[in-house]
Design a protein around this motif. Structure first.
Motif, mmCIF file in Angstrom:
data_model
loop_
_atom_site.group_PDB
_atom_site.id
_atom_site.type_symbol
_atom_site.label_atom_id
_atom_site.label_comp_id
_atom_site.label_asym_id
_atom_site.label_seq_id
_atom_site.Cartn_x
_atom_site.Cartn_y
_atom_site.Cartn_z
ATOM 1 N N TRP A 152 -1.121 9.252 7.861
ATOM 2 C CA TRP A 152 -0.644 8.645 6.680
ATOM 3 C C TRP A 152 -2.202 8.191 6.104
ATOM 4 C CZ3 TRP A 152 4.154 8.753 4.792
ATOM 5 C CH2 TRP A 152 5.205 8.913 5.436
ATOM 6 N N VAL A 153 -2.108 8.568 4.642
ATOM 7 C CA VAL A 153 -3.245 8.145 3.945
ATOM 8 C C VAL A 153 -2.888 7.229 2.781
ATOM 9 C CG1 VAL A 153 -4.976 9.176 2.325
ATOM 10 C CG2 VAL A 153 -4.315 10.660 4.322
ATOM 11 N N ALA A 154 -3.620 6.396 2.617
ATOM 12 C CA ALA A 154 -3.379 5.060 1.458
ATOM 13 C C ALA A 154 -3.784 5.573 0.342
ATOM 14 C CB ALA A 154 -3.933 3.839 1.863
ATOM 15 N N THR A 166 -3.029 0.360 -3.652
ATOM 16 C CA THR A 166 -2.217 -0.920 -3.639
ATOM 17 C C THR A 166 -1.240 -0.856 -4.941
ATOM 18 O OG1 THR A 166 -3.943 -1.660 -2.266
ATOM 19 C CG2 THR A 166 -2.432 -3.233 -3.234
ATOM 20 N N GLN A 214 7.164 9.781 0.889
ATOM 21 C CA GLN A 214 6.188 8.513 0.955
ATOM 22 C C GLN A 214 6.719 7.367 1.581
ATOM 23 O OE1 GLN A 214 4.502 8.522 -2.898
ATOM 24 N NE2 GLN A 214 2.843 9.963 -2.451
ATOM 25 N N VAL A 271 0.862 -1.062 0.170
ATOM 26 C CA VAL A 271 0.154 -0.118 -0.031
ATOM 27 C C VAL A 271 0.969 1.110 -0.017
ATOM 28 C CG1 VAL A 271 -1.758 1.447 1.154
ATOM 29 C CG2 VAL A 271 -1.953 -1.260 1.463
ATOM 30 N N GLU A 323 1.447 5.041 0.889
ATOM 31 C CA GLU A 323 0.805 5.955 1.621
ATOM 32 C C GLU A 323 1.662 7.163 1.576
ATOM 33 O OE1 GLU A 323 -0.486 3.102 5.223
ATOM 34 O OE2 GLU A 323 1.451 4.149 5.575
ATOM 35 N N ASP A 324 0.722 8.245 1.793
ATOM 36 C CA ASP A 324 1.245 9.702 1.576
ATOM 37 C C ASP A 324 1.065 10.380 2.916
ATOM 38 O OD1 ASP A 324 2.138 11.872 -0.273
ATOM 39 O OD2 ASP A 324 0.314 12.718 0.177
ATOM 40 N N ARG A 377 3.571 0.210 3.013
ATOM 41 C CA ARG A 377 3.195 -0.659 3.844
ATOM 42 C C ARG A 377 2.521 -1.873 3.513
ATOM 43 N NH1 ARG A 377 1.146 -0.021 9.148
ATOM 44 N NH2 ARG A 377 0.973 2.103 9.039
#
Length: 110
Positions: free
Chosen positions: A30-32, A35, A76, A12, A14-15, A79
């Protein structure tokens, strides 16, 4: 001809997002973003201060054009369940720019 990478690891992207904390500062969450399928290869590792192990990885994935949300950036992270890979650098992997290589570090408390 070089064989394409075996993209078998689901990561994933994440930003980091900053939100005001109400006291003049901010908190980071953290925002997904989505994928991505990747090949994850372990490189070198070392011990850092405070018993933190720093393990380096080469993460290869399909390329995305500059500016697309699916193209990883050095600020970034990826995950994989509980594992976090902080992205340090991103480069094209091949002359046709079909794949990207991300150099990342996983920090593991010991």
């Amino acid at each position: 001809m070089k064989r394409p990478p075996n993209l078998t690891c689901k990561l994933v992207l994440e930003d980091p997002q900053r939100a005001p904390d109400g006291a003049g500062g901010y908190s980071e969450t953290w925002v997904a973003l989505g994928t991505l399928w990747a090949a994850v290869k372990s490189l070198t590792g070392r011990m850092a201060a405070d018993s933190v192990s720093l393990q380096k990885y080469r993460i290869t994935l399909r390329a995305s054009p500059d500016g697309f949300a699916s193209r990883p950036r050095p600020d970034q992270r990826f995950r994989d369940g509980n594992r976090i890979y902080r992205i340090d650098a991103v480069a094209e992997n091949d002359p046709d720019a079909r794949y990207l290589t991300c150099f990342a570090v996983e920090e593991v408390s010991g």
